[in-house]
Enzyme design. Structure first.
Site, short mmCIF file in Angstrom:
data_model
loop_
_atom_site.label_atom_id
_atom_site.label_comp_id
_atom_site.label_asym_id
_atom_site.label_seq_id
_atom_site.Cartn_x
_atom_site.Cartn_y
_atom_site.Cartn_z
N HIS A 1 51.84 -29.10 -13.57
CA HIS A 1 51.57 -30.01 -11.99
C HIS A 1 51.07 -28.79 -11.13
CE1 HIS A 1 55.50 -30.89 -14.47
NE2 HIS A 1 55.62 -29.09 -14.84
N GLU B 1 58.32 -25.03 -9.67
CA GLU B 1 57.70 -24.80 -10.80
C GLU B 1 55.88 -24.87 -10.95
OE1 GLU B 1 56.64 -26.05 -15.61
OE2 GLU B 1 58.60 -27.11 -14.35
N GLU C 1 56.78 -21.48 -21.54
CA GLU C 1 57.92 -22.28 -20.73
C GLU C 1 58.81 -20.87 -20.63
OE1 GLU C 1 58.32 -25.16 -19.68
OE2 GLU C 1 57.56 -26.73 -20.75
#
Length: 296
Positions: free
Chosen positions: A84, A121, A254
């Site tokens: 991101h 995040e 993750e």
């Protein structure tokens, strides 16, 4: 079968963003009830996420003179892809653009997940990636980051994968935190499944990289394997362009579930993030050293 070719000379430590600001695609998920998380859906980050907007100058390559690296990982190149970006929330039209992901067309990126307290995040990914870079450089590795700060947009999955390919990376990792159901805890590693014409040449080394990172991460952080997704902390997928378009061994981390209060407390803790980064570096180091032993 595609062949990895290293760039001549020393690889840049932070890859430049393209002028078109192409965007990123992530495996990270938003809360979707008790079902399987949807990779394309995630909440917008809060402005109070405490993100670091200025790139750490270490590893920037700006004004650096070429020096010969020393250490157990000298001569290796690792690409770190912080998932991101901080500007994605204000670029909905750009990040929703469809791109070729190796299995069809898919939205170019998502905003990413966040904790109930508003820790985003993208800020987590950027912080851990810088710590991971420092740990790997301390071991002698050349490190390339796919973005240079946490206030831009993108780059897109095509560019992120291309950065690893062009660097001739010996290993690549995309750093994320998940956004699954709040009842679920734990970390998992995503590796590329076999996709003819795309990942058939990297599937096996990526599997070994995933195993090494899983073991080291579990040992170093005490984090449990995910109990809501994947199997034994491992997941093979063919729907992620960041993996499908890679020509080098690559996995997604993750690191935990931002929607779970216990995981969120860890993810927001700088000391835990340091342990996480050092643990991932250890896993990557194991993979790279094992490869050298086989070649020798």
């Amino acid at each position: 079968m595609r062949t990895k070719t290293a760039l001549p000379g020393k690889a840049p430590r932070i890859a430049p963003l393209v002028a078109a600001a192409v965007l990123a695609l992530s495996a990270c998920t938003a809360v979707s009830g008790g079902g399987t998380p949807d990779p394309s859906a995630a909440p917008a980050p809060s402005a109070s996420d405490g993100s670091d907007a200025t790139a750490d100058e270490r590893g920037s390559g700006a004004g650096d003179e070429a020096t010969e690296s020393t250490g157990p990982l000298a001569g290796t190149t690792v690409v770190i892809d912080p998932g991101h970006n901080g500007g994605n929330a204000d670029a909905s039209e750009e990040i929703s653009e469809l791109v070729e992901a190796g299995h069809g067309r898919k939205a170019c990126d998502t905003v990413g997940a966040e904790t109930a307290d508003g820790y985003s995040e993208h800020a987590f990914n950027w912080d851990v990636s810088k710590r991971l870079r420092d740990s790997l450089e301390d071991e002698g590795a050349e490190v390339v980051l796919t973005r240079e700060d946490n206030e831009g947009v993108g780059p897109c999955i095509t560019e992120r994968a291309a950065i690893g390919n062009e660097a001739g990376a010996d290993a690549a990792i995309s750093v994320h935190a998940d956004g699954g159901p709040s009842s679920g805890r734990g970390f998992h590693i995503i590796r590329p499944g076999e996709l003819d014409g795309y990942t058939d040449d990297i599937a096996e080394p990526s599997r070994r990289l995933a195993l090494d990172v899983r073991s080291a991460f579990e040992e170093g952080t005490g984090q449990q394997r995910a109990d809501y997704i994947a199997e034994d902390g491992l997941d093979a997928r063919t729907d992620l362009g960041g993996l499908n378009l890679s020509d080098v061994p690559k996995v997604f981390l993750e690191a935990g579930n931002m929607s779970n209060s216990a995981d969120a407390a860890d993810l927001a803790d700088p000391e835990w993030r340091q342990k996480a980064a050092e643990s991932v570096a250890e896993g990557i180091g194991r993979f790279l050293r094992e490869g050298e032993e086989k070649e020798g």
